[in-house]
Design an enzyme around this catalytic site. Sequence first.
Site, PDB file in Angstrom:
ATOM      1  N   SER A  64      62.769  26.949  21.191  1.00  0.00           N
ATOM      2  CA  SER A  64      61.749  28.001  21.109  1.00  0.00           C
ATOM      3  C   SER A  64      61.328  28.261  19.656  1.00  0.00           C
ATOM      4  CB  SER A  64      62.301  29.286  21.722  1.00  0.00           C
ATOM      5  OG  SER A  64      61.349  30.311  21.636  1.00  0.00           O
ATOM      6  N   ILE A 113      59.671  34.798  11.099  1.00  0.00           N
ATOM      7  CA  ILE A 113      58.325  34.833  11.712  1.00  0.00           C
ATOM      8  C   ILE A 113      58.110  36.185  12.384  1.00  0.00           C
ATOM      9  CG2 ILE A 113      56.768  33.687  13.370  1.00  0.00           C
ATOM     10  CD1 ILE A 113      57.583  31.832  11.029  1.00  0.00           C
ATOM     11  N   GLY A 114      59.160  36.721  12.988  1.00  0.00           N
ATOM     12  CA  GLY A 114      59.043  38.049  13.607  1.00  0.00           C
ATOM     13  C   GLY A 114      58.331  38.030  14.952  1.00  0.00           C
ATOM     14  N   LEU A 115      58.571  36.948  15.695  1.00  0.00           N
ATOM     15  CA  LEU A 115      58.049  36.827  17.066  1.00  0.00           C
ATOM     16  C   LEU A 115      56.528  36.971  17.184  1.00  0.00           C
ATOM     17  CD1 LEU A 115      60.768  38.628  19.253  1.00  0.00           C
ATOM     18  CD2 LEU A 115      60.680  36.253  18.497  1.00  0.00           C
ATOM     19  N   CYS A 148      66.983  37.422  18.498  1.00  0.00           N
ATOM     20  CA  CYS A 148      66.133  37.163  17.337  1.00  0.00           C
ATOM     21  C   CYS A 148      66.540  38.077  16.180  1.00  0.00           C
ATOM     22  CB  CYS A 148      64.660  37.387  17.667  1.00  0.00           C
ATOM     23  SG  CYS A 148      63.630  37.088  16.219  1.00  0.00           S
ATOM     24  N   GLY A 169      70.610  22.510  14.171  1.00  0.00           N
ATOM     25  CA  GLY A 169      70.678  21.394  13.236  1.00  0.00           C
ATOM     26  C   GLY A 169      70.711  20.018  13.846  1.00  0.00           C
ATOM     27  N   GLY A 193      65.198  21.713  17.160  1.00  0.00           N
ATOM     28  CA  GLY A 193      64.415  22.787  16.564  1.00  0.00           C
ATOM     29  C   GLY A 193      63.777  22.390  15.246  1.00  0.00           C
TER      30      GLY A 193
HETATM   31  C1  LIG Z   1      60.279  28.703  12.422  1.00  0.00           C
HETATM   32  C2  LIG Z   1      61.241  29.054  13.527  1.00  0.00           C
HETATM   33  C3  LIG Z   1      60.820  29.912  14.560  1.00  0.00           C
HETATM   34  C4  LIG Z   1      61.705  30.247  15.584  1.00  0.00           C
HETATM   35  N1  LIG Z   1      61.259  31.073  16.592  1.00  0.00           N
HETATM   36  C5  LIG Z   1      62.095  31.347  17.641  1.00  0.00           C
HETATM   37  C6  LIG Z   1      61.633  32.124  18.748  1.00  0.00           C
HETATM   38  O1  LIG Z   1      60.480  32.541  18.824  1.00  0.00           O
HETATM   39  N2  LIG Z   1      62.507  32.366  19.748  1.00  0.00           N
HETATM   40  C7  LIG Z   1      63.801  31.896  19.744  1.00  0.00           C
HETATM   41  O2  LIG Z   1      64.549  32.125  20.702  1.00  0.00           O
HETATM   42  N3  LIG Z   1      64.248  31.137  18.721  1.00  0.00           N
HETATM   43  C8  LIG Z   1      63.437  30.854  17.671  1.00  0.00           C
HETATM   44  N4  LIG Z   1      63.888  30.071  16.644  1.00  0.00           N
HETATM   45  C9  LIG Z   1      65.295  29.562  16.674  1.00  0.00           C
HETATM   46  C10 LIG Z   1      65.363  28.149  17.249  1.00  0.00           C
HETATM   47  O3  LIG Z   1      64.895  28.102  18.583  1.00  0.00           O
HETATM   48  C11 LIG Z   1      66.819  27.621  17.198  1.00  0.00           C
HETATM   49  O4  LIG Z   1      67.650  28.432  17.995  1.00  0.00           O
HETATM   50  C12 LIG Z   1      67.397  27.593  15.791  1.00  0.00           C
HETATM   51  O5  LIG Z   1      66.400  27.280  14.831  1.00  0.00           O
HETATM   52  C13 LIG Z   1      68.562  26.603  15.634  1.00  0.00           C
HETATM   53  O6  LIG Z   1      68.162  25.266  15.889  1.00  0.00           O
HETATM   54  P1  LIG Z   1      67.672  24.247  14.736  1.00  0.00           P
HETATM   55  O7  LIG Z   1      68.696  24.316  13.634  1.00  0.00           O
HETATM   56  O8  LIG Z   1      67.609  22.906  15.399  1.00  0.00           O
HETATM   57  O9  LIG Z   1      66.348  24.719  14.279  1.00  0.00           O
HETATM   58  C14 LIG Z   1      63.030  29.721  15.597  1.00  0.00           C
HETATM   59  C15 LIG Z   1      63.438  28.860  14.568  1.00  0.00           C
HETATM   60  C16 LIG Z   1      62.564  28.507  13.552  1.00  0.00           C
HETATM   61  C17 LIG Z   1      63.041  27.566  12.473  1.00  0.00           C
END
Ligand SMILES: Cc1cc2nc3c(=O)[nH]c(=O)nc-3n(C[C@H](O)[C@H](O)[C@H](O)COP(=O)(O)O)c2cc1C
Length: 312
Positions: free
Chosen positions: A23, A73-75, A133, A253, A274
């Site tokens: 997400s 980002i703040g949703l 979040c 990661g 992600g």
């Molecule tokens: C730019 C950005 C925006 C994200 N927005 C959301 C979000 O809207 N909702 C959510 O559940 N997680 C959000 N996440 C978290 C990711 O879904 C994920 O849980 C987290 O980044 C860890 O995975 P990664 O290390 O592969 O990025 C966001 C992460 C990033 C980097």
Amino acid sequence: MMLPGISVNIGKLKLKNPVMVASGTFGYGEEFADFLDLKKLGAIVSKTITLRPRRGNVPPRTCETPAGMLNSIGLENPGIDRFIGEKIPVFKKIGIPLIVSIASEGGHEEFVILAETLDKINSVSAIELNISCPNVKHSKLITQNSKLISQDPKATFELVKKVRKATKKTLITKLSPNVTDITEIAKAAEAAGSDAICLINTLIGMSIDINSRKPRIAAVTGGLSGPAIRPVAIRMVWEVYKKVKIPIIGMGGIMDASSAIEFLLAGATAVSVGTANFIEPRSSVEVIDGIRKYLIKNRIKNARQLIGELEI
Ligand SMILES: Cc1cc2nc3c(=O)[nH]c(=O)nc-3n(C[C@H](O)[C@H](O)[C@H](O)COP(=O)(O)O)c2cc1C
């Protein structure tokens, strides 16, 4: 040798492979259509949606950190009505499972309204509860003692229980790593009827520009993601795997197939890619191909044989 099986089930959701996109890191899918064949993905998880549109936090909202990034980002999102009107028809054309991530600005009731609304839409395959979040302050996402819902087992139980009654669709609860014992929260979500657990959301972090002496993120703190958090995520998946029976979707990661396989061995049934999507938009399909190659090379008939098969 026959091609290895890589399909997995998460609740009622059948995935043709265990790899989805996390997400907030894949927009609404269409943004990535020029780079990869979206049909190859196990599922797409939408950016988190709220009832009303949100503009998100003021910039700068992202910055690079060693082996990762901070975001706040703040949703930001268009709200549920525009999401249904404009984004769902696009998803529908892709023809793979769509998991819609939801969050509330107004306590439990808003989560329930969102779940009831999405429950009626056929092309929505599952609902992911974002109760973790770290970038939304001063809202009712936070419980009375200023914790996130996912930082309190009782609050998690109560919320998941209410949403469970509002939908028959597969319900996934996304947990925060910013806790002392993540297994307590996972057990609360399972006891309340969640079909799966998804972990981890970002770790709260901070970075400072020493020349301006200002934080690199306007909101001061942000969520840390990327390879820097992978060992924490693997540890948490392993801890939760030992304590719950429902499937785990692991993330944090994942950059390539070997990092995804680490998650499966720690106990994840599926994984989400992600931050890697920002670096290489084809990362998710490369992870799928790499898992298949690993299974063939090691003569493993089915990806499911890897789940939790860590040898200690
Ligand atoms: C730019 C950005 C925006 C994200 N927005 C959301 C979000 O809207 N909702 C959510 O559940 N997680 C959000 N996440 C978290 C990711 O879904 C994920 O849980 C987290 O980044 C860890 O995975 P990664 O290390 O592969 O990025 C966001 C992460 C990033 C980097």
